[in-house]
Enzyme design. Structure first.
Site, PDB file in Angstrom:
ATOM      1  N   CYS A  72     -48.691  15.843  39.791  1.00 45.86           N
ATOM      2  CA  CYS A  72     -48.637  14.709  38.861  1.00 45.86           C
ATOM      3  C   CYS A  72     -49.411  13.528  39.435  1.00 45.86           C
ATOM      4  CB  CYS A  72     -47.186  14.316  38.590  1.00 45.86           C
ATOM      5  SG  CYS A  72     -47.007  12.831  37.581  1.00 45.86           S
ATOM      6  N   CYS A  78     -44.428   6.408  40.252  1.00 49.40           N
ATOM      7  CA  CYS A  78     -43.195   6.565  39.477  1.00 49.40           C
ATOM      8  C   CYS A  78     -42.024   6.802  40.425  1.00 49.40           C
ATOM      9  CB  CYS A  78     -43.353   7.738  38.519  1.00 49.40           C
ATOM     10  SG  CYS A  78     -41.819   8.345  37.832  1.00 49.40           S
ATOM     11  N   CYS A 157     -45.032  13.658  31.411  1.00 47.32           N
ATOM     12  CA  CYS A 157     -44.230  13.931  32.607  1.00 47.32           C
ATOM     13  C   CYS A 157     -43.990  15.431  32.698  1.00 47.32           C
ATOM     14  CB  CYS A 157     -42.897  13.185  32.531  1.00 47.32           C
ATOM     15  SG  CYS A 157     -41.765  13.595  33.892  1.00 47.32           S
ATOM     16  N   GLN A 281     -25.112  18.009  30.963  1.00 42.78           N
ATOM     17  CA  GLN A 281     -25.959  18.221  32.139  1.00 42.78           C
ATOM     18  C   GLN A 281     -27.440  18.268  31.753  1.00 42.78           C
ATOM     19  OE1 GLN A 281     -25.345  18.188  35.281  1.00 42.78           O
ATOM     20  NE2 GLN A 281     -23.249  18.824  35.685  1.00 42.78           N
ATOM     21  N   TYR A 310     -11.469  14.637  33.612  1.00 38.63           N
ATOM     22  CA  TYR A 310     -12.667  13.903  33.212  1.00 38.63           C
ATOM     23  C   TYR A 310     -13.593  14.830  32.426  1.00 38.63           C
ATOM     24  CZ  TYR A 310     -10.741  10.746  36.668  1.00 38.63           C
ATOM     25  OH  TYR A 310      -9.889   9.930  37.374  1.00 38.63           O
ATOM     26  N   CYS A 406     -22.413  15.968  41.741  1.00 38.86           N
ATOM     27  CA  CYS A 406     -23.848  15.669  41.749  1.00 38.86           C
ATOM     28  C   CYS A 406     -24.226  14.908  43.020  1.00 38.86           C
ATOM     29  CB  CYS A 406     -24.246  14.882  40.506  1.00 38.86           C
ATOM     30  SG  CYS A 406     -23.418  13.294  40.362  1.00 38.86           S
TER      31      CYS A 406
END
Length: 479
Positions: A72, A78, A157, A281, A310, A406
């Site tokens: 990229c 970025c 992207c 997700q 949760y 995560c």
């Protein structure tokens, strides 16, 4: 003390949590983006920060064998892909080694498995673009540079679906044609702040959410008609109003401009209703692998009662519903609970109930009533769980806990706390949910059976409303 624009030479010794190379220089540390361990570099000091200095590579004398040419052109500007200059296999090794080191620091004896690579590079089913103007006054669309509000203009992207990037460019063109001003963060004026796109990987449906500074949208009709004509895959368009001075993308006020306000997608054979604020997700195919691993670890049985703490819109619990006697989902966000109930009906699942309540207090009440849950599924935000929740979970005494995270670093901290309550964890399974970034997803199984070293106190989950509300707010806004 180093000076700005000073040039120094040295060898990169490691990579920090942000993917920056660490260059020791005397008693100072220089953090160098796009640098790899063992590389000999010359850098220019460009910024002073609390931890030391930021340096930009001026000359790379001895590159690492793990260095690759980023595919990229925006890789070094970025803020989305911190490791694109590192070979994919090396990225996975680094992520695993980082977590192994963290486990040793926590004095946890765990087998840290190899990171499971992502099935695809173009993996993101949620895209957020920001809008602004360049020096010539032209409207730009793209992603923020890391740790700044400077927009890096990006037409394509590699992590996004091509259809989503095309929609963003159409919106940029329409803004110019219809004289829609992008929001200026410094001047606090303008209309369009962000655009969020949700893409159904299996359905192909797209939800467009326009995040604006006000609800008045003078060119609304022409804008919506032109966007739908250019992109027939769009199933709904929503105007989200965010008047706050905040880095949080979405506000609480929404107006449906077209369609139902949601799209549908399929996960592990179940259909899910996904709205603008739904937690879903971001890497669909890797998510299926991760969830299936959690179910396999729990060894669910038809007689089990499963608690999905949760639960969000119910994805984890509903995908497991056919394997157990009953699923109870708990979540403080009322809209998420409403979506979870819709998802249960959509899939004709009758053995799942969803309760809108603070999860910690729900667990404590269940323990006081001597209710039995065979297994608990937990998927907290990056900050991890809280002592309040972990204490309540221990009082409930489920036989098995599957902890999805995560952020394995906060997960390890929580595993150490649960070990004090007699919950044993032997293995940590890692998944590359976010290729090219420093982030890793993980799942661990904890079993009741160790010796408790912490006494579970009856009133120990009592916390102030402020503390509890702040923690739950992070869940409501996702990860």
């Amino acid at each position: 003390m180093l000076k700005l624009q000073q040039r120094v030479q040295g060898v990169i010794t490691a990579i920090d949590a942000h993917g920056r190379g660490i260059l020791p220089y005397g008693k100072e540390r220089i953090f160098v983006p796009a640098a790899l361990p063992d590389e000999q570099v010359e850098v220019t000091i460009v910024k002073m920060i609390k931890e030391g200095y930021i340096g930009a590579i001026t000359r790379l004398t001895h590159p690492s064998q793990d260095r690759v040419e980023p595919p990229c052109p925006h890789a070094h500007s970025c803020g989305g892909c911190q490791l694109m200059h590192m070979a994919p296999a090396a990225q996975l090794r680094w992520k695993q080694q980082r977590i192994i080191a963290a486990a040793k620091k926590e004095k946890l004896s765990l087998r840290i498995h190899d990171v499971v690579p992502s099935p695809a590079a173009a993996c993101r089913n949620k895209v957020i673009a920001s809008f602004g103007k360049d020096r010539n006054g032209m409207i730009t669309a793209g992603l923020y540079e890391e740790s700044s509000h400077r927009i890096v203009a990006i037409d394509r992207c590699l992590l996004h679906p091509a259809s989503c990037d095309a929609i963003i460019q159409t919106i940029r063109t329409l803004m110019k044609e219809l004289r829609i001003e992008p929001f200026d963060v410094r001047k606090r004026q303008g209309f369009l702040r962000h655009v969020q796109l949700r893409w159904g990987v299996r359905s192909g449906e797209i939800l467009v959410t326009l995040v604006a500074s006000e609800s008045r949208f003078p060119a609304r009709k022409r804008f919506v008609q032109a966007l739908l004509q250019a992109h027939p895959a769009i199933r709904s368009i929503v105007l989200n109003v965010n008047r706050r001075d905040t880095s949080i993308v979405l506000g609480s006020e929404e107006h449906i401009l077209y369609g139902s306000g949601w799209i549908c997608d399929e996960l592990l054979g179940r259909q899910f209703h996904i709205s603008s604020s739904s937690f879903y997700q971001i890497n669909h195919d890797q998510c299926e692998r991760l969830y299936q691993k959690a179910y396999d670890l729990l060894e669910l049985k038809k007689s089990d009662r499963l608690l999905d703490a949760y639960c969000g819109i119910g994805t984890i619990g509903l995908c497991a519903a056919s394997q157990v006697k009953e699923v109870i989902g708990v979540e403080l966000n009322a809209q998420a609970i409403a979506d979870a109930r819709i998802n249960a009906k959509r899939n004709k699942i009758t053995n799942a109930r969803f309760i809108c309540e603070d999860a910690s207090r729900f667990l404590l009440a269940a323990a006081n009533q001597h209710q039995r849950y065979d297994a608990v599924l937990l998927d907290p935000p990056r900050e991890g769980s809280t002592p309040m929740f972990l204490d309540a979970c221990a009082r409930l005494q489920p036989a098995r806990i599957a902890y999805i995270s995560c952020n394995p670093l906060t997960q390890l901290r929580d595993l150490k706390i649960l070990a004090q309550y007699g919950y044993v964890c032997d293995e940590l399974f890692l998944y590359d949910m976010f290729p090219m970034s420093t982030h890793t997803e993980s799942v661990a199984l904890l079993k009741k059976g160790g010796q408790r070293t912490t006494k579970v106190r009856r009133g120990s989950v009592a916390r102030t409303q402020k503390d509890r509300g702040a923690h739950e707010k992070r869940y409501r806004h996702g990860k």
